[in-house]
Design a protein around this motif. Structure first.
Motif, mmCIF file in Angstrom:
data_model
loop_
_atom_site.group_PDB
_atom_site.id
_atom_site.type_symbol
_atom_site.label_atom_id
_atom_site.label_comp_id
_atom_site.label_asym_id
_atom_site.label_seq_id
_atom_site.Cartn_x
_atom_site.Cartn_y
_atom_site.Cartn_z
ATOM 1 N N GLY A 205 0.804 -1.228 0.000
ATOM 2 C CA GLY A 205 0.000 0.000 0.000
ATOM 3 C C GLY A 205 0.831 1.270 0.000
ATOM 4 N N LYS A 206 2.118 1.144 0.352
ATOM 5 C CA LYS A 206 3.063 2.267 0.355
ATOM 6 C C LYS A 206 2.618 3.447 1.227
ATOM 7 N N CYS A 207 1.777 3.164 2.223
ATOM 8 C CA CYS A 207 1.245 4.257 3.048
ATOM 9 C C CYS A 207 2.345 4.924 3.860
ATOM 10 N N CYS A 210 4.341 8.331 3.427
ATOM 11 C CA CYS A 210 3.937 9.624 4.006
ATOM 12 C C CYS A 210 3.432 9.507 5.442
ATOM 13 N N HIS A 211 2.789 8.395 5.768
ATOM 14 C CA HIS A 211 2.240 8.233 7.123
ATOM 15 C C HIS A 211 3.206 7.409 7.969
ATOM 16 N N LEU A 224 -2.258 15.531 -3.935
ATOM 17 C CA LEU A 224 -2.855 14.247 -4.328
ATOM 18 C C LEU A 224 -4.053 14.458 -5.249
ATOM 19 N N VAL A 226 -7.048 15.577 -4.494
ATOM 20 C CA VAL A 226 -8.318 15.176 -3.873
ATOM 21 C C VAL A 226 -9.424 15.959 -4.587
ATOM 22 N N PHE A 276 -1.784 19.495 0.311
ATOM 23 C CA PHE A 276 -2.267 19.587 1.685
ATOM 24 C C PHE A 276 -1.381 18.761 2.606
ATOM 25 N N PRO A 279 -2.181 14.295 7.268
ATOM 26 C CA PRO A 279 -2.747 14.289 8.623
ATOM 27 C C PRO A 279 -2.348 13.045 9.416
ATOM 28 N N LEU A 281 -3.055 9.620 11.439
ATOM 29 C CA LEU A 281 -4.095 8.600 11.254
ATOM 30 C C LEU A 281 -4.504 7.987 12.590
ATOM 31 N N TYR A 290 -13.393 12.403 5.901
ATOM 32 C CA TYR A 290 -11.946 12.580 5.750
ATOM 33 C C TYR A 290 -11.552 13.537 4.621
ATOM 34 N N MET A 291 -10.300 13.932 4.655
ATOM 35 C CA MET A 291 -9.651 14.858 3.699
ATOM 36 C C MET A 291 -9.974 16.319 4.064
ATOM 37 N N HIS A 292 -9.208 17.250 3.496
ATOM 38 C CA HIS A 292 -9.330 18.658 3.877
ATOM 39 C C HIS A 292 -10.720 19.216 3.625
ATOM 40 N N PHE A 306 -6.832 6.035 -2.460
ATOM 41 C CA PHE A 306 -5.399 5.695 -2.594
ATOM 42 C C PHE A 306 -5.211 4.492 -3.521
ATOM 43 N N VAL A 316 1.835 12.095 -7.847
ATOM 44 C CA VAL A 316 2.437 11.622 -6.593
ATOM 45 C C VAL A 316 2.147 10.139 -6.354
HETATM 46 C C1 HEC Z 1 2.274 10.758 -0.957
HETATM 47 C C2 HEC Z 1 1.870 10.818 0.441
HETATM 48 C C3 HEC Z 1 0.776 9.902 0.911
HETATM 49 C C4 HEC Z 1 0.661 8.539 0.774
HETATM 50 C C5 HEC Z 1 1.581 7.589 0.028
HETATM 51 C C6 HEC Z 1 -0.530 8.156 1.493
HETATM 52 N N1 HEC Z 1 -1.121 9.244 2.052
HETATM 53 FE FE1 HEC Z 1 -2.812 9.271 3.138
HETATM 54 N N2 HEC Z 1 -2.834 11.285 3.067
HETATM 55 C C7 HEC Z 1 -1.838 12.089 2.543
HETATM 56 C C8 HEC Z 1 -2.276 13.470 2.538
HETATM 57 C C9 HEC Z 1 -1.472 14.654 2.054
HETATM 58 C C10 HEC Z 1 -3.583 13.474 3.042
HETATM 59 C C11 HEC Z 1 -4.495 14.686 3.211
HETATM 60 C C12 HEC Z 1 -5.175 15.003 1.919
HETATM 61 C C13 HEC Z 1 -6.205 16.103 2.043
HETATM 62 O O1 HEC Z 1 -6.540 16.526 3.143
HETATM 63 O O2 HEC Z 1 -6.694 16.560 1.014
HETATM 64 C C14 HEC Z 1 -3.890 12.080 3.385
HETATM 65 C C15 HEC Z 1 -5.077 11.667 3.967
HETATM 66 C C16 HEC Z 1 -5.359 10.375 4.355
HETATM 67 C C17 HEC Z 1 -6.550 9.968 5.067
HETATM 68 C C18 HEC Z 1 -7.631 10.895 5.582
HETATM 69 C C19 HEC Z 1 -7.216 11.411 6.966
HETATM 70 C C20 HEC Z 1 -8.097 12.490 7.519
HETATM 71 O O3 HEC Z 1 -8.108 12.657 8.748
HETATM 72 O O4 HEC Z 1 -8.750 13.200 6.754
HETATM 73 C C21 HEC Z 1 -6.481 8.610 5.237
HETATM 74 C C22 HEC Z 1 -7.484 7.711 5.933
HETATM 75 C C23 HEC Z 1 -5.244 8.178 4.622
HETATM 76 N N3 HEC Z 1 -4.589 9.271 4.112
HETATM 77 C C24 HEC Z 1 -4.821 6.864 4.569
HETATM 78 C C25 HEC Z 1 -3.774 6.445 3.744
HETATM 79 C C26 HEC Z 1 -3.530 5.066 3.423
HETATM 80 C C27 HEC Z 1 -4.325 3.887 3.963
HETATM 81 C C28 HEC Z 1 -2.466 5.049 2.559
HETATM 82 C C29 HEC Z 1 -1.856 3.862 1.878
HETATM 83 C C30 HEC Z 1 -2.772 3.061 1.081
HETATM 84 C C31 HEC Z 1 -2.061 6.440 2.368
HETATM 85 N N4 HEC Z 1 -2.887 7.244 3.092
HETATM 86 C C32 HEC Z 1 -0.999 6.848 1.568
HETATM 87 C C33 HEC Z 1 -0.611 11.644 2.083
HETATM 88 C C34 HEC Z 1 -0.359 10.335 1.720
#
Ligand code: HEC
Ligand code: HEC
Length: 351
Positions: A205-207, A210-211, A224, A226, A276, A279, A281, A290-292, A306, A316
Motif C-alpha cells: 500500500g506504500k502508506c 507519508c504516514h 494528491l 483530492v 495539503f 494528517p 491517522l 476525511y480529507m481537507h 489511494f 504523486v
Molecule cells: C504521498 C503521500 C501519501 C501517501 C503515500 C498516502 N497518504 Fe494518506 N494522506 C496524505 C495526505 C497529504 C492526506 C491529506 C489530503 C487532504 O486533506 O486533502 C492524506 C489523507 C489520508 C486519510 C484521511 C485522513 C483524515 O483525517 O482526513 C487517510 C485515511 C489516509 N490518508 C490513509 C492512507 C492510506 C491507507 C495510505 C496507503 C494506502 C495512504 N494514506 C498513503 C498523504 C499520503
C-alpha cells in the motif's frame, strides 16, 4: 560501478529525500520551553477552550468544531461556522495535534500558541475582537484569580489566552494503541487480520511513504488532487469565504478563484498547488469524514482513493491494485490498530 554509486547515493538520500519512514511507538508530546505545562494552566486552558465568551456573538467555543465527543472534530464534511457564513474546510481532529510541525491543512501556523488566535479572529469562525475579548475575560473575577495563579499577575492578554489554550491542547493525546504495543514487541496486540493490514500499510500500500513516525504523518504537503467538494461550486457563502482567505493571502485572482489552492496560498510555489498536509491517522476510526474538504465519507472511500492512485492528474500516487480482501485488511488495521483506550474527558465548569 555506476550502479553501486547510485545505490550508495539512494541509501544516503533515504532519510532526507523523503522516501518514507518507519512507524514508531507513541512517546510523550514535545512541550516548548517558553510555555511549560502546569496543572493550573491546563485547567485554565480547558475552561477557555469551552467558553462561548470567546466568540463574537457568544454562540461558539473551540469545542463547537473540535468536540471531544466527535473525535475533537465536528463530524461534518465542511466544518461549522459563524452564523450567516460558511466554513470552507473540514475541521481537523485535535488529537495528538501537539506533534504537528505545521498547523492547518495548508500548514500556515507553526505553533499552537500562534494558531489559537486565528479561529478567534476569523470572520467565518469565532469573529471576535481580541481587544474586546481581553476586557470580557478581565470582567470575570474567577478568571482574574486564575490568570494570576498561572502567570504571576492579573494581566489578561490574548497571548496568555493562547498559551493556556495551547497547554490544554497538548493534553489531548492518544497513545497506547494496539499498534504501539505491537511495535514494542507484543505480537498478539494486533489480530491476525490487522497484522495483514499492517503488512499492506508498510508494504504494497506504500502508506508509510507519508504516514510514518509516532503520529503517522511526515510533516509535509502533497498534491494528491483530492476531488473538490461539490459544495464549493454551489454554495455562494463558501465561495465568499474562499475568496476572502485568498485575498488575505494576496492571491491575485481571488475574485475568480473556484477551488481550494491548498499550500500554494501560503508559498506561491507551483509545486504546492492543491497540496495539503499529511494528517495523523491515529484515532482515524472516529474522525470521519476525511480529507481537507471531507470528500471521503468513510474509511472505505479513503482507501479506495489511494487504491485508485489518487485524484485525476496527480503525479504523486500510482494505482495499488489491492484486492477486496486486502482493502478490508487495511481498514481493519486502521480501525483496530490505531484506536487507543477511550480518552477520558470531563467538561469544565465555565465561570
Ligand atoms: C504521498 C503521500 C501519501 C501517501 C503515500 C498516502 N497518504 Fe494518506 N494522506 C496524505 C495526505 C497529504 C492526506 C491529506 C489530503 C487532504 O486533506 O486533502 C492524506 C489523507 C489520508 C486519510 C484521511 C485522513 C483524515 O483525517 O482526513 C487517510 C485515511 C489516509 N490518508 C490513509 C492512507 C492510506 C491507507 C495510505 C496507503 C494506502 C495512504 N494514506 C498513503 C498523504 C499520503
Ligand atoms: C467554526 C468552527 C471552528 C471553531 C469555532 C474553531 N475551529 Fe479550529 N479549526 C476549524 C477548521 C475548519 C480548521 C482547519 C482550517 C484550515 O486548515 O484552513 C481548524 C484548525 C484548527 C487547528 C489546526 C489543527 C491541525 O491539525 O492542523 C487547531 C489547533 C485548532 N483549529 C484549534 C482551535 C482552537 C484553539 C479554537 C478556539 C480558539 C478553534 N480551533 C475554534 C474549525 C474551527
Amino acid at each position: 560501478m555506476k550502479r553501486l554509486l547510485w545505490m550508495i547515493l539512494a541509501v544516503l538520500c533515504l532519510p532526507v529525500c523523503g522516501f518514507g519512514g518507519h512507524l514508531e511507538p507513541f512517546k510523550e508530546v514535545p512541550i516548548p520551553k517558553a510555555n511549560p505545562q502546569t496543572p493550573a494552566k491546563i485547567e485554565l486552558g480547558r475552561k477557555l477552550f469551552f467558553d462561548r465568551r470567546l466568540s463574537g456573538d457568544g454562540t461558539t467555543n473551540c469545542g463547537t468544531c473540535h468536540d471531544p465527543q466527535q473525535g475533537y472534530s465536528d463530524g461534518l464534511e465542511i466544518s461549522l461556522n459563524y452564523p450567516t457564513t460558511r466554513n470552507w474546510r473540514n475541521s481537523p481532529t485535535l488529537i495528538n495535534v501537539a506533534f504537528q510541525k505545521f498547523l492547518f491543512h495548508d500548514g500556515r501556523a507553526a505553533s499552537l500558541e500562534d494558531q489559537a488566535l486565528f479561529p478567534l479572529m476569523s470572520a467565518f469562525e469565532m469573529n471576535q475582537n481580541l481587544d474586546y475579548m481581553e476586557e470580557e475575560i478581565r470582567a470575570v473575577p474567577e478568571y482574574v484569580t486564575e490568570f494570576t495563579k498561572v502567570f504571576g499577575d492579573a494581566d489578561i492578554t490574548r497571548d496568555r489566552v493562547a498559551m493556556a489554550i495551547a497547554a490544554f491542547e497538548r493534553t489531548i493525546v492518544s497513545g497506547d494503541a494496539p499498534l504501539d504495543r505491537y511495535l514494542k514487541g507484543d505480537r498478539n496486540a494486533l489480530s491476525p487480520e490487522a497484522v495483514k493490514g499492517y503488512g499492506l500499510f508498510t508494504g504494497k500500500g506504500k502508506c508509510t511513504e507519508c504516514h510514518f513516525g509516532v503520529n503517522l504523518a511526515d510533516d509535509r504537503f502533497h498534491a494528491l488532487n483530492v476531488p473538490e467538494n461539490p459544495e464549493h461550486l454551489t454554495d455562494p457563502r463558501i465561495a465568499a469565504t474562499r475568496r476572502f482567505v485568498a485575498k488575505v493571502y494576496h492571491f491575485k485572482e481571488f475574485r475568480t478563484l473556484a477551488e481550494d489552492p491548498g499550500r500554494f496560498l501560503i508559498t506561491g510555489e507551483r509545486k504546492d498547488w492543491k497540496a495539503f498536509r499529511t494528517p495523523t491517522l491515529r484515532e482515524i476510526a472516529g474522525t470521519a469524514p476525511y480529507m481537507h474538504n471531507g470528500i471521503s465519507a468513510t474509511l472505505d472511500e479513503a482507501i479506495e482513493f489511494f487504491n485508485a492512485g489518487g485524484g485525476k492528474g496527480n503525479t504523486v500516487l500510482t494505482p495499488l491494485q489491492l484486492t477486496a480482501e486486502e482493502k478490508r485488511q487495511l481498514k481493519v488495521f486502521l480501525e483496530e490498530g490505531l484506536t487507543g483506550a477511550p480518552m477520558a474527558f470531563t467538561y469544565p465548569k465555565i465561570p
